[in-house]
Design a protein around this motif. Structure first.
Motif, PDB file in Angstrom:
ATOM      1  N   GLN A   1       6.644  -5.030  -7.311  1.00 40.16           N
ATOM      2  CA  GLN A   1       6.588  -3.605  -7.067  1.00 40.16           C
ATOM      3  C   GLN A   1       7.766  -2.916  -6.373  1.00 40.16           C
ATOM      4  O   GLN A   1       8.224  -1.967  -6.764  1.00 40.16           O
TER       5      GLN A   1
ATOM      6  N   SER B   1       5.255   4.075 -12.993  1.00 33.57           N
ATOM      7  CA  SER B   1       4.410   4.512 -11.887  1.00 33.57           C
ATOM      8  C   SER B   1       3.141   3.944 -11.957  1.00 33.57           C
ATOM      9  O   SER B   1       2.360   3.336 -10.960  1.00 33.57           O
TER      10      SER B   1
ATOM     11  N   GLY C   1       3.721   5.164  -5.794  1.00 32.91           N
ATOM     12  CA  GLY C   1       3.644   5.297  -7.292  1.00 32.91           C
ATOM     13  C   GLY C   1       2.629   6.283  -7.713  1.00 32.91           C
ATOM     14  O   GLY C   1       2.756   6.941  -8.808  1.00 32.91           O
ATOM     15  N   VAL C   2       1.386   6.595  -6.961  1.00 30.78           N
ATOM     16  CA  VAL C   2       0.491   7.559  -7.211  1.00 30.78           C
ATOM     17  C   VAL C   2       1.166   8.830  -7.114  1.00 30.78           C
ATOM     18  O   VAL C   2       0.980   9.839  -7.976  1.00 30.78           O
TER      19      VAL C   2
ATOM     20  N   ILE D   1       1.301   0.901  -9.688  1.00 25.99           N
ATOM     21  CA  ILE D   1      -0.074   1.249  -9.224  1.00 25.99           C
ATOM     22  C   ILE D   1      -1.126  -0.135  -9.527  1.00 25.99           C
ATOM     23  O   ILE D   1      -1.808  -0.653  -8.624  1.00 25.99           O
TER      24      ILE D   1
ATOM     25  N   THR E   1       2.525   1.632  -3.490  1.00 28.90           N
ATOM     26  CA  THR E   1       1.117   2.079  -4.372  1.00 28.90           C
ATOM     27  C   THR E   1       1.093   3.667  -4.168  1.00 28.90           C
ATOM     28  O   THR E   1       0.809   4.365  -5.236  1.00 28.90           O
ATOM     29  N   LEU E   2       0.982   4.162  -3.144  1.00 31.52           N
ATOM     30  CA  LEU E   2       0.853   5.483  -2.814  1.00 31.52           C
ATOM     31  C   LEU E   2       1.887   6.308  -3.194  1.00 31.52           C
ATOM     32  O   LEU E   2       1.801   7.341  -3.827  1.00 31.52           O
TER      33      LEU E   2
ATOM     34  N   THR F   1       0.797  -1.184  -0.025  1.00 29.65           N
ATOM     35  CA  THR F   1      -0.005   0.022   0.083  1.00 29.65           C
ATOM     36  C   THR F   1       0.767   1.248  -0.020  1.00 29.65           C
ATOM     37  O   THR F   1       0.660   2.078  -0.672  1.00 29.65           O
TER      38      THR F   1
END
Length: 147
Positions: A129, A52, A31-32, A56, A28-29, A25
């Motif tokens: 990831q 990126s 990447g955002v 995600i 992922t954040l 998580t």
């Protein structure tokens, strides 16, 4: 090893998937944020945007496997104390559309193997990831200006 002890150990292993999910998580954040940063600064590099985006996508896929692993962890914990209710579990899962009828009455060793396979899939996605995160860092446009 008694079957109930084996199920408790498997449930404990499956609960480790939550730690993998928390790390994923965060990535992922990241990447955002990196994708948004690319859009906000004037030098947009296509490779960084794609990396990126893949961070995600892998994070969302990992989240799906994390949900399944967490569900299995709860089921294994429950069934470790009530193994005599396996047929009831199968019937309930079929009623809810979570299990096909041909997968009912499987031995617990097969169920254990399947649940741990889901945990490995989750870990592989997290590993991918992490590699993408390193690729984003190395492909970043500001890296040559660092140091």
């Amino acid at each position: 090893m008694p079957a109930d002890m084996e199920l408790q150990i498997v449930a404990s292993l499956l609960r480790r998937g939550r730690s993998l999910d928390q790390l994923s998580t965060g990535l992922t954040l990241l990447g955002v944020l990196f994708g948004l940063l690319q859009l906000l600064i004037s030098s947009i590099t296509l490779i960084c945007l794609l990396l990126s985006l893949w961070m995600i996508i892998l994070g969302l896929l990992q989240k799906y496997w994390a949900l399944r692993v967490g569900f299995d962890a709860d089921l294994f914990t429950l069934m470790a104390h009530q193994m005599e209710r396996t047929s009831e579990l199968d019937q309930t899962l079929q009623t809810l559309g979570l299990q096909s009828p041909n997968r009912a009455s499987r031995p617990w060793t097969e169920r254990r193997r399947g649940a741990l396979k889901l945990l490995r899939k989750q870990a592989y996605l997290l590993g991918a990831q992490v590699l993408l995160t390193l690729a984003v860092i190395l492909a970043s446009p500001w890296l040559p200006f660092a140091g």
